[in-house]
Design a protein around this motif. Structure first.
Motif, PDB file in Angstrom:
ATOM      1  N   LEU A  53       0.848  -1.187   0.000  1.00  0.00           N
ATOM      2  CA  LEU A  53       0.000   0.000   0.000  1.00  0.00           C
ATOM      3  C   LEU A  53       0.883   1.236   0.000  1.00  0.00           C
ATOM      4  O   LEU A  53       1.988   1.229   0.551  1.00  0.00           O
ATOM      5  CB  LEU A  53      -0.916   0.007   1.234  1.00  0.00           C
ATOM      6  CG  LEU A  53      -1.953  -1.121   1.311  1.00  0.00           C
ATOM      7  CD1 LEU A  53      -2.511  -1.233   2.709  1.00  0.00           C
ATOM      8  CD2 LEU A  53      -3.072  -0.885   0.309  1.00  0.00           C
ATOM      9  N   THR A  54       0.379   2.294  -0.616  1.00  0.00           N
ATOM     10  CA  THR A  54       1.116   3.551  -0.695  1.00  0.00           C
ATOM     11  C   THR A  54       0.275   4.664  -0.079  1.00  0.00           C
ATOM     12  O   THR A  54      -0.916   4.778  -0.367  1.00  0.00           O
ATOM     13  CB  THR A  54       1.459   3.905  -2.156  1.00  0.00           C
ATOM     14  OG1 THR A  54       2.223   2.841  -2.725  1.00  0.00           O
ATOM     15  CG2 THR A  54       2.263   5.190  -2.227  1.00  0.00           C
ATOM     16  N   ARG A  98       0.163   2.828  10.339  1.00  0.00           N
ATOM     17  CA  ARG A  98       0.523   2.192   9.078  1.00  0.00           C
ATOM     18  C   ARG A  98       1.620   1.155   9.259  1.00  0.00           C
ATOM     19  O   ARG A  98       1.566   0.076   8.667  1.00  0.00           O
ATOM     20  CB  ARG A  98       0.940   3.274   8.080  1.00  0.00           C
ATOM     21  CG  ARG A  98      -0.227   4.147   7.666  1.00  0.00           C
ATOM     22  CD  ARG A  98       0.191   5.429   6.996  1.00  0.00           C
ATOM     23  NE  ARG A  98      -0.988   6.219   6.597  1.00  0.00           N
ATOM     24  CZ  ARG A  98      -0.952   7.468   6.168  1.00  0.00           C
ATOM     25  NH1 ARG A  98       0.207   8.101   6.091  1.00  0.00           N
ATOM     26  NH2 ARG A  98      -2.060   8.101   5.831  1.00  0.00           N
ATOM     27  N   LEU A  99       2.595   1.452  10.105  1.00  0.00           N
ATOM     28  CA  LEU A  99       3.673   0.493  10.320  1.00  0.00           C
ATOM     29  C   LEU A  99       3.204  -0.711  11.138  1.00  0.00           C
ATOM     30  O   LEU A  99       3.596  -1.851  10.861  1.00  0.00           O
ATOM     31  CB  LEU A  99       4.866   1.176  11.002  1.00  0.00           C
ATOM     32  CG  LEU A  99       5.570   2.293  10.225  1.00  0.00           C
ATOM     33  CD1 LEU A  99       6.891   2.659  10.892  1.00  0.00           C
ATOM     34  CD2 LEU A  99       5.803   1.912   8.778  1.00  0.00           C
ATOM     35  N   LEU A 117       1.562  -6.518  11.049  1.00  0.00           N
ATOM     36  CA  LEU A 117       0.619  -7.594  11.341  1.00  0.00           C
ATOM     37  C   LEU A 117       0.121  -8.283  10.068  1.00  0.00           C
ATOM     38  O   LEU A 117      -0.075  -9.494  10.046  1.00  0.00           O
ATOM     39  CB  LEU A 117      -0.568  -7.047  12.133  1.00  0.00           C
ATOM     40  CG  LEU A 117      -0.290  -6.651  13.587  1.00  0.00           C
ATOM     41  CD1 LEU A 117      -1.477  -5.898  14.176  1.00  0.00           C
ATOM     42  CD2 LEU A 117       0.021  -7.882  14.423  1.00  0.00           C
ATOM     43  N   SER A 118      -0.096  -7.522   9.020  1.00  0.00           N
ATOM     44  CA  SER A 118      -0.667  -8.083   7.802  1.00  0.00           C
ATOM     45  C   SER A 118       0.379  -8.676   6.868  1.00  0.00           C
ATOM     46  O   SER A 118       0.058  -9.484   5.995  1.00  0.00           O
ATOM     47  CB  SER A 118      -1.456  -7.007   7.049  1.00  0.00           C
ATOM     48  OG  SER A 118      -0.580  -5.990   6.576  1.00  0.00           O
ATOM     49  N   GLY A 119       1.647  -8.267   7.030  1.00  0.00           N
ATOM     50  CA  GLY A 119       2.690  -8.730   6.131  1.00  0.00           C
ATOM     51  C   GLY A 119       2.772  -7.953   4.840  1.00  0.00           C
ATOM     52  O   GLY A 119       3.569  -8.282   3.958  1.00  0.00           O
ATOM     53  N   LYS A 120       1.980  -6.906   4.673  1.00  0.00           N
ATOM     54  CA  LYS A 120       1.994  -6.101   3.455  1.00  0.00           C
ATOM     55  C   LYS A 120       2.999  -4.959   3.598  1.00  0.00           C
ATOM     56  O   LYS A 120       3.033  -4.290   4.620  1.00  0.00           O
ATOM     57  CB  LYS A 120       0.610  -5.508   3.184  1.00  0.00           C
ATOM     58  CG  LYS A 120      -0.472  -6.546   2.936  1.00  0.00           C
ATOM     59  CD  LYS A 120      -1.812  -5.872   2.666  1.00  0.00           C
ATOM     60  CE  LYS A 120      -2.896  -6.902   2.383  1.00  0.00           C
ATOM     61  NZ  LYS A 120      -4.202  -6.279   2.108  1.00  0.00           N
ATOM     62  N   TRP A 121       3.804  -4.771   2.549  1.00  0.00           N
ATOM     63  CA  TRP A 121       4.718  -3.644   2.595  1.00  0.00           C
ATOM     64  C   TRP A 121       3.959  -2.334   2.448  1.00  0.00           C
ATOM     65  O   TRP A 121       2.850  -2.303   1.905  1.00  0.00           O
ATOM     66  CB  TRP A 121       5.808  -3.755   1.534  1.00  0.00           C
ATOM     67  CG  TRP A 121       5.349  -3.822   0.102  1.00  0.00           C
ATOM     68  CD1 TRP A 121       5.212  -4.933  -0.665  1.00  0.00           C
ATOM     69  CD2 TRP A 121       4.971  -2.718  -0.737  1.00  0.00           C
ATOM     70  NE1 TRP A 121       4.771  -4.619  -1.921  1.00  0.00           N
ATOM     71  CE2 TRP A 121       4.617  -3.255  -2.004  1.00  0.00           C
ATOM     72  CE3 TRP A 121       4.886  -1.340  -0.560  1.00  0.00           C
ATOM     73  CZ2 TRP A 121       4.196  -2.460  -3.067  1.00  0.00           C
ATOM     74  CZ3 TRP A 121       4.465  -0.550  -1.618  1.00  0.00           C
ATOM     75  CH2 TRP A 121       4.128  -1.106  -2.848  1.00  0.00           C
ATOM     76  N   PHE A 147      -5.796  -2.938   5.054  1.00  0.00           N
ATOM     77  CA  PHE A 147      -4.843  -3.995   5.355  1.00  0.00           C
ATOM     78  C   PHE A 147      -5.511  -5.362   5.551  1.00  0.00           C
ATOM     79  O   PHE A 147      -4.914  -6.390   5.229  1.00  0.00           O
ATOM     80  CB  PHE A 147      -4.043  -3.642   6.607  1.00  0.00           C
ATOM     81  CG  PHE A 147      -2.984  -2.595   6.375  1.00  0.00           C
ATOM     82  CD1 PHE A 147      -1.748  -2.942   5.867  1.00  0.00           C
ATOM     83  CD2 PHE A 147      -3.231  -1.269   6.664  1.00  0.00           C
ATOM     84  CE1 PHE A 147      -0.768  -1.984   5.653  1.00  0.00           C
ATOM     85  CE2 PHE A 147      -2.265  -0.295   6.456  1.00  0.00           C
ATOM     86  CZ  PHE A 147      -1.027  -0.657   5.940  1.00  0.00           C
ATOM     87  N   PHE A 148      -6.738  -5.395   6.104  1.00  0.00           N
ATOM     88  CA  PHE A 148      -7.349  -6.679   6.451  1.00  0.00           C
ATOM     89  C   PHE A 148      -8.702  -6.925   5.763  1.00  0.00           C
ATOM     90  O   PHE A 148      -9.296  -7.981   5.954  1.00  0.00           O
ATOM     91  CB  PHE A 148      -7.551  -6.774   7.976  1.00  0.00           C
ATOM     92  CG  PHE A 148      -6.262  -6.863   8.739  1.00  0.00           C
ATOM     93  CD1 PHE A 148      -5.556  -8.047   8.802  1.00  0.00           C
ATOM     94  CD2 PHE A 148      -5.751  -5.751   9.394  1.00  0.00           C
ATOM     95  CE1 PHE A 148      -4.362  -8.134   9.509  1.00  0.00           C
ATOM     96  CE2 PHE A 148      -4.565  -5.828  10.103  1.00  0.00           C
ATOM     97  CZ  PHE A 148      -3.870  -7.014  10.155  1.00  0.00           C
TER      98      PHE A 148
END
Length: 421
Positions: free
Chosen positions: A6-7, A17-18, A23-27, A381-382
């Motif tokens: 996500l940007t 955001r961090l 938790l989600s594993g998404k950069w 994120f989820f």
């Protein structure tokens, strides 16, 4: 999932955001961080937070451009274990601790974190009130017209019982203030330990009950011990009109345990018949900043803040709304329900993201826009959405302000890092 990302733009909601990325594993990539300010890029306290995230994870990849205006964060695995961190004195330890409360149950090893810095702070002097409200999980005080950051004392008496409601309990769960440190010098030390859990259990917290007792701590460092007693007397002069079961402890630390700067404050917590906790805290102005505050005024204002929190009501106070909603999101694939008072701005940002077609968000929030983003990020994120029901209070019931019933289906998040025994 790890390949997705996500940007975002701007410095607001930096911790959110961090934490959700981890938790989600998404950069996540954050651009234009104060790109138009006189001092562009990440601030010292944000860099300190990034270092803390790197310490509690394994394999995290962090890239920052030369000017500090662009951050790329590829999360690793939550590891935990023994961690020591020097928190930047621009923000209180609570700024860093709130993130650990969200992440600690999902680590590979039980976390034992020692954080050093400012333990009790009234507001962040280096950030404007609007920015402080949007980035911090903070509340606005209409009594003294300041933004209050939730410090260690508040988190200790409210967040720990909330974690137990979600099944995060045991002997390893502890938050202890070893040394107090007031701004600007700091010098405080906090110990936080937390066991790991594979899953979070769903909750049905819909009946807050009635307030049965009030407890509190009046603390003072490097000032006369009598100041704490004056705070207690002024707070009791207001609270005694409503309930008889009140006990406020005095905590005067000396020597090396008193930090580097003088100061004093008061933390109050109201406990309900159903085991719910509502809190309020107020601290003196930092040395050399702002006008001096009398202990009597501080005690009265803090008591009024607690009464305001009781009027808002709900099963969780405004300090922990975001933490509770995150645990609901990460819970097992079952329905969780939580009754809240009017949503804090920080939480509402969290909510509008999960339900963008909300009919009348004005029923839910104060004018500050900051907490809406948290729910927006939860959806990003989820992909979890909340059902939001506003429960109007009839005047005859005398049950405080309007309430909000939050309902969601858990994402079924499992801690794959936890060691099997």
């Amino acid at each position: 999932m790890a390949s997705q990302g996500l940007t975002y733009e701007g410095c607001n909601f930096f911790r959110q955001r961090l934490v959700l990325s981890t938790l989600s594993g998404k950069w996540v990539k954050i651009k234009n961080i104060r790109s138009k300010d006189d001092s562009p890029g990440l601030q010292d306290f944000e860099a300190s937070f990034i270092r803390l995230m790197d310490k509690i994870t394994n394999g995290t990849r962090i890239e920052i451009n030369q000017t500090g205006t662009v951050l790329y964060y590829q999360p690793g695995l939550l590891f935990g274990g023994q961690v020591e961190h020097e928190c930047n004195p621009q923000r209180s330890i609570g700024y860093y601790l709130e993130a650990l409360l969200m992440l600690a149950p999902f680590m590979k090893k039980p976390l034992r974190a020692v954080l050093r810095g400012v333990t009790n702070d009234q507001k962040d002097p280096s950030v404007s009130p609007a920015a402080s409200a949007s980035e911090n999980n903070s509340s606005h005080c209409c009594i003294c017209n300041t933004i209050h950051v939730h410090t260690v004392d508040t988190l200790k008496v409210t967040s720990i019982p909330l974690m137990k409601s979600f099944g995060i309990d045991g002997e390893g769960l502890e938050l202890k203030i070893m040394k107090r440190g007031m701004p600007p010098g700091g010098g405080g030390e906090v110990l936080f330990t937390c066991p790991v859990r594979r899953t979070i259990r769903p909750v049905q917290l819909t009946d807050p009950g009635k307030i049965k007792r009030i407890r509190g701590t009046a603390y003072s460092v490097r000032v006369s011990p009598q100041i704490a007693n004056r705070i207690v007397d002024s707070a009791r002069s207001i609270l005694n009109k409503f309930i008889p079961d009140i006990y406020i402890y005095t905590d005067h630390m000396k020597g090396g345990n008193a930090g580097k700067s003088p100061g004093f404050g008061l933390a109050l917590v109201a406990e309900s018949t159903n085991g719910m906790f509502l809190s309020a805290e107020l601290a003196s102005n930092p040395q050399g900043q702002g006008s001096p505050m009398l202990p009597e005024d501080l005690g009265c204002n803090c008591a009024k803040l607690l009464l305001e929190e009781v009027y808002r009501g709900g099963c969780v106070d405004s300090t922990n709304q975001s933490l509770a909603l995150l645990y609901m999101t990460l819970g097992q694939q079952d329905v969780s329900k939580l009754l809240l008072g009017p949503l804090s701005p920080y939480t509402i940002w969290f909510l509008l993201s999960s339900r963008p077609n909300l009919a009348d968000p004005g029923l839910l929030l104060s004018p500050l826009p900051s907490r809406r983003e948290f729910l927006r990020h939860i959806r990003d994120f989820f992909q979890i959405m909340f059902k939001i029901e506003v429960q109007k209070q009839e005047d005859e019931s005398r049950r405080g302000g309007d309430k909000v019933l939050m309902t969601c289906m858990g994402a079924g998040y499992a801690n794959i890092s936890k060691t099997l025994k």
